[in-house]
Write an enzyme that holds these catalytic residues in place. Structure first.
Site, PDB file in Angstrom:
ATOM      1  N   ASP A  49       0.819  -1.208   0.000  1.00 54.02           N
ATOM      2  CA  ASP A  49       0.000   0.000   0.000  1.00 54.02           C
ATOM      3  C   ASP A  49       0.855   1.262   0.000  1.00 54.02           C
ATOM      4  OD1 ASP A  49      -2.298  -1.463  -0.065  1.00 54.02           O
ATOM      5  OD2 ASP A  49      -2.787  -1.215   2.049  1.00 54.02           O
ATOM      6  N   GLY A  50       2.021   1.200   0.658  1.00 52.61           N
ATOM      7  CA  GLY A  50       2.908   2.360   0.665  1.00 52.61           C
ATOM      8  C   GLY A  50       3.374   2.726  -0.728  1.00 52.61           C
ATOM      9  N   GLU A 127      -5.977   9.315   5.006  1.00 55.49           N
ATOM     10  CA  GLU A 127      -6.336  10.128   6.164  1.00 55.49           C
ATOM     11  C   GLU A 127      -5.368  11.272   6.364  1.00 55.49           C
ATOM     12  OE1 GLU A 127      -3.289   7.766   6.943  1.00 55.49           O
ATOM     13  OE2 GLU A 127      -5.079   6.601   7.494  1.00 55.49           O
ATOM     14  N   ARG A 152      -9.451  18.458  23.805  1.00 58.82           N
ATOM     15  CA  ARG A 152      -8.127  18.351  24.421  1.00 58.82           C
ATOM     16  C   ARG A 152      -7.668  16.914  24.249  1.00 58.82           C
ATOM     17  NH1 ARG A 152     -11.082  22.103  27.054  1.00 58.82           N
ATOM     18  NH2 ARG A 152     -10.000  24.009  27.726  1.00 58.82           N
ATOM     19  N   THR A 165      -9.890   2.015   7.385  1.00 59.10           N
ATOM     20  CA  THR A 165      -9.327   0.744   7.848  1.00 59.10           C
ATOM     21  C   THR A 165      -7.913   0.915   8.389  1.00 59.10           C
ATOM     22  OG1 THR A 165      -8.530   0.262   5.608  1.00 59.10           O
ATOM     23  CG2 THR A 165     -10.704  -0.598   6.219  1.00 59.10           C
ATOM     24  N   LYS A 169      -9.312   3.259  12.253  1.00 58.54           N
ATOM     25  CA  LYS A 169      -9.804   2.012  12.856  1.00 58.54           C
ATOM     26  C   LYS A 169      -9.090   1.725  14.165  1.00 58.54           C
ATOM     27  CE  LYS A 169     -10.385  -2.939  11.920  1.00 58.54           C
ATOM     28  NZ  LYS A 169      -9.570  -3.391  13.071  1.00 58.54           N
ATOM     29  N   SER A 170      -7.762   1.970  14.203  1.00 61.96           N
ATOM     30  CA  SER A 170      -7.008   1.701  15.421  1.00 61.96           C
ATOM     31  C   SER A 170      -7.414   2.634  16.552  1.00 61.96           C
ATOM     32  CB  SER A 170      -5.506   1.823  15.158  1.00 61.96           C
ATOM     33  OG  SER A 170      -5.125   3.167  14.944  1.00 61.96           O
ATOM     34  N   ALA A 189      -6.515   9.873  22.026  1.00 58.23           N
ATOM     35  CA  ALA A 189      -6.291   9.965  23.477  1.00 58.23           C
ATOM     36  C   ALA A 189      -6.839  11.269  24.046  1.00 58.23           C
ATOM     37  CB  ALA A 189      -4.794   9.825  23.792  1.00 58.23           C
TER      38      ALA A 189
END
Length: 284
Positions: A49-50, A127, A152, A165, A169-170, A189
């Site tokens: 994919d890269g 993304e 924040r 994906t 997704k992660s 986070a």
């Protein structure tokens, strides 16, 4: 009219070996293989994919006239429809590819306003993420110019359906089918307590809406890390980012285009995993 093909590969030995074999087979069938800098109809990438992402960014000015075809030699080829042992079938079908309309996927438009007012535009297939270089990032989130929340967090990610994906997704984002012209924002986070609150879940918006992110500027030293696809821009003086479905789309040749959910199943569940095929005997 015979198709004009440009072959783009990474520098791994297996990919270079496969390129040599593919070009030999195409030449025997009369397919025009064009050198870099000349117009072509199909861009075949050999790698993972890269490799396809690198080709996309290098040739994105030609998106309206070219179609992509991916051959998988990497660890996880989400965009690659073809395996290394299927070259003869690929060449046969390439000669008849004009009979089918290409499959297209939505892209992400990224418009960055820097702290000096300079505006720069980018295009992403997967993304875009933004992170602070100085700890927790405080940013105001707008949807279609309407203030939504102050976030924040360590950062945020906005993904296309095909990019859903990946990093999205992660981070707990939903996997979206690429027929949806929509983008998804996920938090990285985030702080959520009785003092600071954010939505805390992914947000999906349609094509006619957009996100505007305004990170807090803490003095002239405020710098951010902007990442989109496999591109990383560090120490970026971001004032605001506008993210929306782009007018442009990426097109894949509809030769034997793998169904999206089959890609997801193969990538994350793996029942249809195919072991790597050695090429040495094919070159003899």
């Amino acid at each position: 009219m015979q198709p004009r093909v440009y072959v783009y590969t990474n520098q791994k030995a297996v990919s270079l070996q496969l390129k040599e074999l593919l070009m030999l087979k195409m030449k025997k069938r009369g397919i025009a293989i064009v050198p870099q800098g000349q117009p072509f109809d199909y861009l075949i990438t050999i790698g993972g994919d890269g490799t396809l992402l690198s080709a996309f960014h290098q040739y994105q000015s030609m998106l309206s006239t070219i179609q992509f075809i991916g051959i998988h030699t990497g660890h996880l080829g989400f965009y690659a429809d073809w395996q290394s042992y299927e070259l003869d079938e690929l060449v046969d079908n390439l000669l008849a590819v004009d009979q089918k309309d290409p499959v297209s996927y939505p892209l992400l438009s990224i418009e960055v306003t820097q702290q000096d007012g300079t505006i720069t535009k980018y295009l992403a297939l997967n993304e875009c993420s933004l992170r602070s270089n100085t700890g927790t990032m405080v940013s105001d989130v707008y949807v279609k110019n309407r203030f939504f929340e102050t976030l924040r967090s360590d950062g945020l990610c906005v993904a296309t359906p095909t990019g859903s994906t990946g990093l999205s997704k992660s981070l707990g984002g939903a996997v979206m089918h690429p027929r949806l012209d929509a983008i998804q924002l996920t938090e990285i986070a985030s702080l959520n307590n009785r003092v600071y609150r954010s939505l805390g879940s992914p947000m999906i918006i349609p094509k006619d809406e957009w996100f505007r992110i305004e990170p807090s500027i803490r003095g002239k030293a405020s710098m951010f890390t902007l990442m989109f696809d496999n591109v990383t821009l560090e120490n970026y003086p971001v004032h605001a980012i506008r993210l929306q479905i782009a007018d442009e789309r990426i097109r894949f040749a509809n030769i034997r285009h793998t169904h999206f959910w089959d890609r997801v199943e193969a990538s994350f569940i793996g029942r249809n995993y195919q072991p790597e095929i050695k090429l040495n005997n094919q070159l003899k």
